[in-house]
Write an enzyme that holds these catalytic residues in place. Structure first.
Site, PDB file in Angstrom:
ATOM      1  N   GLY A   1     -25.162 -34.527 -28.708  1.00 15.94           N
ATOM      2  CA  GLY A   1     -24.004 -34.642 -27.834  1.00 15.94           C
ATOM      3  C   GLY A   1     -23.673 -36.101 -27.579  1.00 15.94           C
ATOM      4  O   GLY A   1     -24.475 -37.005 -27.858  1.00 15.94           O
ATOM      5  N   CYS A   2     -22.494 -36.330 -27.052  1.00 16.26           N
ATOM      6  CA  CYS A   2     -22.056 -37.716 -26.855  1.00 16.26           C
ATOM      7  C   CYS A   2     -22.866 -38.400 -25.764  1.00 16.26           C
ATOM      8  O   CYS A   2     -23.392 -39.501 -25.969  1.00 16.26           O
ATOM      9  CB  CYS A   2     -20.564 -37.777 -26.564  1.00 16.26           C
ATOM     10  SG  CYS A   2     -19.984 -36.631 -25.308  1.00 16.26           S
ATOM     11  N   TYR A   3     -23.023 -37.772 -24.619  1.00 17.39           N
ATOM     12  CA  TYR A   3     -23.845 -38.371 -23.569  1.00 17.39           C
ATOM     13  C   TYR A   3     -25.286 -38.564 -24.054  1.00 17.39           C
ATOM     14  O   TYR A   3     -25.865 -39.638 -23.872  1.00 17.39           O
ATOM     15  CB  TYR A   3     -23.847 -37.500 -22.310  1.00 17.39           C
ATOM     16  CG  TYR A   3     -22.601 -37.576 -21.458  1.00 17.39           C
ATOM     17  CD1 TYR A   3     -22.097 -38.794 -21.016  1.00 17.39           C
ATOM     18  CD2 TYR A   3     -21.943 -36.424 -21.046  1.00 17.39           C
ATOM     19  CE1 TYR A   3     -20.966 -38.858 -20.200  1.00 17.39           C
ATOM     20  CE2 TYR A   3     -20.820 -36.476 -20.214  1.00 17.39           C
ATOM     21  CZ  TYR A   3     -20.333 -37.692 -19.801  1.00 17.39           C
ATOM     22  OH  TYR A   3     -19.233 -37.737 -18.982  1.00 17.39           O
TER      23      TYR A   3
END
Lengths: 345, 345, 345, 345
Positions: A148-150
């Protein structure tokens, strides 16, 4: 040698579109199939006018793709739908950008994503593709789960520090800011311009779905269970993700030890860069590129430090990392197609 | 009764201009003097075209104001310059929006603001004007120090919780986001549109000047010294400030206890509002108004909670609170001139 | 005297919400009914969190409002729906913010709005409420049609010039820019933050619905038919509308003649302001307020001039003008409740 | 073959930085010198943190560059300063992005740029580098003047139509919108975020410096003098420029004739694209790329049409076109280094 034939599923979303953008200038990729169920039959230019100058295959339903005729499948589908479809493909290297193969544990998946995992038998073999930490597992992998991006931003900031024991696994407190593209092109009132512009707010307090993924990977780095605090905010930008992590220093360490460890770990990384002492990571430093910038700072509370990282959520946090993973998986130069410098201003 | 004659010093800055905006519709204020050294001789409309429709006094030098002919002086001058001038005024109620009279301790001031305090003899008598917590001291006060914008948001969120012992004074970790108007109208490359737009970054990591002010006031609430972690970020909005504070719960408490305490404390406050369970404070809820919204949430790390607050940095965080303080100091209804609802979108 | 009891229909849209904002501080308005079909049963704070601090009636269906118990009905409904409902109300003064009663000619309405007019018998008696030019007709009017936002800006710029014959009725070329709130809170991909931010584009080229309305009113001013060129653009701001009109000067006139005429016409207007020679109207000068700013400039092509105006599309272009019309219609001071200065920054 | 050694003068501005961005991925360019007087001695990463990942020469004074050791000089200096320096260079191909060599007539230059031209002897030989219309003159040219950003957009829209006589040379009325990067990185209050964000306004009404340049080039296309109306606006975006031109159709023509001519003229252009009937050019379609999009529409006033174009002011309007010119001048493939697709969102 002929080019790599790539299918991109979910090409009507921001992530899919950004993959197309990057694939278009990748010298070894040929986009041979584009799928987006709700837009099947339309041209890419019709739904993404910025692709008007480019010749691209028309959109089809994902099920209509001839997977035997592609070498790589990039999955940009919603979770669950992703695993249902990807679980049926055997012929191609699968690079999934959904959440479906990030968590190792099907029960955790069910708890956070609201249902049974559609293809639990694949969880064990899926490679968690934070490229910088997965290079040994990627070559030849059949199924790669892009982080995921985070998680990408957090893990780049903290993994080397936990692995080396410079920081503790307790009380990791992560503050995060994300641009709006992170929540997709779906029609939600919360994503309307007039709601988002000239405004900021936190969301998902205490229950954001990236939490278990971050905890899983930090625990692997720490060799111990990790429970994090995570406070994401929506900010009025299109692209960009920034995390500031408050961590507990191991006995005798300072933020300078952290900087030294990050310098050492990332000295030869093409996409991860330690900034000079005192310079704060900023999303404008990486906009539109696959780069990440990191740095560590003294906290005012003794015994703690602040570790920050910035990425473009759609590139290093998604499509760029997907291509980086493909490059490594298929034996191409890791930076191929990802050399573009950030777009600033 | 004749109106309150008000002088606004520093009227060429965003804070000064917002004071003028609010004063213009305050039924008991008459703006009789406007000062801005570098713009003396000009009209307000010349430097602030949005005041074109309004009749306002021309700008003069601050030294040229006849303070004997005003009832209230609003100081929006830079720190140090503020104390130097305000320290010479005896005739009027002084409401200072600079940092000069916020810290009780001249040595702390010297450490953080880079020089001896110009008027240390006034520090003891200055009232720290977080209105909701200063009502007993404000009436008749001669010198009122308006809190900084970040401190206002943090103190509204945490003061009742520390006073009641529901949270600990240790390890208070504050994340903060601020709009660009907070850094003023000065010509800095960092404030150019093209640098700020479509971007976010943290700043002042470990050494922001609002830290000692927050610590001073939290310590008063806790009855014990407080050292905070504070991570401010610049976000591409004009107005708005948001804080999310990670706090340690006292034994047996939950975020629901915090919500109950906030509900109790703010039940009758005209400008501070507890949001419903689960609803995150957002700057769009308060834009352009003197309102603040607060809420508390469970943190994923057991024994902790997240307390968040949003304000408009130029209103409740600055000019609005200044007028609120004036209202209380002079015996007017506290909400007079501050009733305007937030501007959304 | 008791207050004016007001019903606001369509309170779930941006226009309706801005009416509520203004009505809340209007000293003579009491909001007694709020209607929004799709949100009936909810509280205003639930759909508009920025109204959390205010006590407001719950939302009902428009049909459920007891119109016999209200003095003024503000209609913020979609066109056609508006006329269908408002045509049934006899008891109250009706101030309609939809397009339904702006055009005098039912056939023109049918052509541009795609269907028969639901209440053509009301077209003749409806007052076109560009307040500054309708003061003699407003007192006692039963049905007031508030102008569209673009028409408001254009008409304030050009009406005095056409009436005095200083400019010709031929070849009026209008360029216009509008903030996103103008297109409402509906869920459209084109209004998503990521589509609008960091971008501009024209729309409705050659066929925007405000064209016939502008032409109708300009023709009345010119005493001759008018056909305009109109090029609106979407710009990434919440509020604000700007028009620059290229006009043909009558023989012997210059832009200075136009400035003189505007100065004369608007000298005593509380909400329309001619800027100094050379200063361009800007939306930041009027944001959040009922003010308009206008100015005229020499064009490089001889015999022509540029006339520009800026308004806040939601205030002078919509809700503010609605209240201004109500004030005049009911004999209240025209500026009542509209005195707030612009919000800048 | 060795690479093209390039010097970039004025590398501390947005245009210079964007040239560096593009040059970094151009396969045949080696950046051998970077100059910026006020920043001499600093590294590019120090003033442009987004270049942190890249190895680049340190900044020097422009005068310190060894021009005998470079093949191409890109001049991104302010006007006048540019001609003064570039006029002394004989060894390299000069590609000037300033205004100094765009106007053919020294007197016109003096009138609009406020002073004698520093190197008038070069005006005749300088090639006006709107690449699509200069291909025959570029190969081997010693001095290439890159068009201004507004002229680029306007000329791409109108040149083929004037050349073919489909539109008249009279009454060309150009409305334009530009992002803030167009006005540079200089410290001006007007460029501060809080002044620009959530706001729009026109500027340079009747006297913008791009007027004579546009007129000169349109006159060449029309074979007759041209006087234009030009109304530029500042819009709160970083990058992007949009023009909508109102033109008079020649007898018997419609906007469809214009579309046909544009289709014909740009059918094989790699960077200029006619959009489908009815689709409006938008800056988001070209952001960060060297592409331009154009289209023509019916105007409501009979006998006229609207021709619109969108570009990225820093790429096709500046640095990208400079590289495109270099490619053609030096015999490289015209699209080399410019293939990147637009960045959206």
């Amino acid at each position: 040698m002929s080019k790599i034939r790539a299918a991109i599923l979910g090409a009507s979303g921001y992530t899919g579109a950004d993959l197309v953008r990057l694939a278009l200038t990748h010298p070894e990729i040929e986009i041979t199939a584009l799928a987006a169920g709700s837009k099947a039959g339309q041209s890419m230019a019709a739904i993404w006018p910025h692709f008007t100058p480019y010749a691209l295959p028309p959109l089809t339903a994902a099920e209509a793709v001839d997977f035997a005729a592609v070498d790589v499948v990039f999955g940009c589908l919603p979770h669950a739908a992703s695993a249902r479809l990807l679980g049926t493909i055997n012929e191609a290297t699968i690079i999934d950008l959904s959440a479906d193969f990030r968590l190792r544990d099907a029960a955790t998946y069910a708890e956070w994503y609201g249902g049974e995992h559609p293809a639990p038998h694949l969880l064990e073999s899926a490679v968690y593709g934070l490229t910088e930490f997965a290079r040994s597992e990627l070559p030849g992998a059949q199924l790669i789960a892009c982080p995921g991006c985070y998680p990408t931003a957090v893990l780049l900031a903290l993994t080397p520090l936990l692995e080396s024991g410079l920081i503790g696994a307790e009380r990791i407190t992560i503050n995060a800011l994300s641009g709006v593209s992170g929540s997709g092109r779906g029609l939600k009132e919360a994503n309307l311009f007039a709601e988002v512009a000239e405004a900021v707010h936190p969301y998902g307090l205490g229950h954001h779905r990236h939490m278990p993924e971050i905890e899983q990977q930090l625990a692997l780095a720490a060799g111990a269970p990790v429970t994090i605090s995570f406070t994401p905010h929506l900010v009025p930008i299109n692209r960009g993700e920034l995390v500031t992590c408050i961590v507990e220093l191991a006995e005798g360490q300072t933020h300078l030890s952290l900087r030294a460890a990050l310098a050492d770990r990332y000295a030869h990384e093409p996409f991860v860069h330690l900034l000079p002492e005192g310079q704060a990571p900023a999303t404008r430093m990486v906009r539109g590129s696959n780069h990440a910038v990191v740095n560590a700072f003294a906290d005012r509370i003794p015994g703690r430090a602040i570790v920050a990282a910035a990425i473009d959520n759609l590139v290093k946090g998604s499509s760029g990392q997907a291509i980086q993973n493909m490059n490594v998986a298929l034996g191409l130069p890791e930076t191929m197609g990802l050399e573009a410098a950030p777009l600033f201003p």
